[in-house]
Write a protein that holds these residues in place. Structure first.
Motif, short mmCIF file in Angstrom:
data_model
loop_
_atom_site.label_atom_id
_atom_site.label_comp_id
_atom_site.label_asym_id
_atom_site.label_seq_id
_atom_site.Cartn_x
_atom_site.Cartn_y
_atom_site.Cartn_z
N PHE A 91 1.63 -59.89 15.83
CA PHE A 91 3.33 -59.88 15.32
C PHE A 91 3.40 -58.45 15.29
N PRO A 92 5.02 -58.30 15.94
CA PRO A 92 5.88 -59.21 16.23
C PRO A 92 5.94 -59.75 17.46
N ILE A 93 4.68 -59.59 18.20
CA ILE A 93 4.63 -60.42 19.77
C ILE A 93 4.17 -61.81 19.21
N THR A 101 6.08 -63.34 24.11
CA THR A 101 7.77 -62.65 23.75
C THR A 101 7.69 -62.28 22.31
N THR A 102 8.72 -61.56 21.93
CA THR A 102 9.13 -61.10 20.77
C THR A 102 9.27 -62.06 19.81
N ILE A 106 12.67 -60.05 15.70
CA ILE A 106 13.17 -58.84 16.58
C ILE A 106 14.80 -59.16 17.05
N ASP A 107 14.87 -60.41 17.51
CA ASP A 107 16.15 -60.64 18.05
C ASP A 107 17.33 -60.82 16.88
N ASP A 108 16.88 -61.30 15.62
CA ASP A 108 17.85 -61.31 14.61
C ASP A 108 17.92 -60.14 13.68
#
Length: 123
Positions: A91-93, A101-102, A106-108
């Protein structure tokens, strides 16, 4: 934020539950959601999520940054890889559809170490 983990790891973690509890936000009976779901990207092709307690994953240290499983392992002189699920270590992978992927956090932008809190940038 909860954390997905391989279903097979739950029994390994619960076997030392009473020893680990002082390192975690929740008690061992609170750590995992009941549902085990098929997930081909995880060892054993099955996964489950941890519960969210307080500021995040039930396995977080209650008053410090980081993972309670990791802290317990280090204090006990154990290799944390033997206890901590691989996706928690990464984490955060994460892995989705067979590719690294992330994580969604990460995206939010909800991950605290990104300088955000609840999706809003800190000033």
């Amino acid at each position: 934020m909860n954390s997905p983990g391989e279903a097979a790891g739950r029994d390994r973690i619960l076997a030392v539950g009473t020893l680990v509890e002082k390192y975690t936000t929740g008690k061992s009976h609170q750590w995992f959601q009941a549902e085990v779901y098929p997930e081909t990207d995880y060892p054993g092709d099955a996964a489950l999520d941890t519960e969210v307690l307080g500021r995040g994953c039930a396995l977080l240290r209650p008053d410090q940054r980081g993972c309670g499983l990791h802290a317990y392992s280090l204090d006990a002189g154990l290799d944390y890889h033997d206890l901590k699920p691989i996706y928690c270590s990464l984490f955060p992978i994460t892995c989705a559809e067979g590719q690294l992927t992330t994580s969604a956090e990460i995206d939010d932008r909800s991950l605290i170490c990104l300088g955000t809190h609840h999706g809003e940038r800190r000033s």
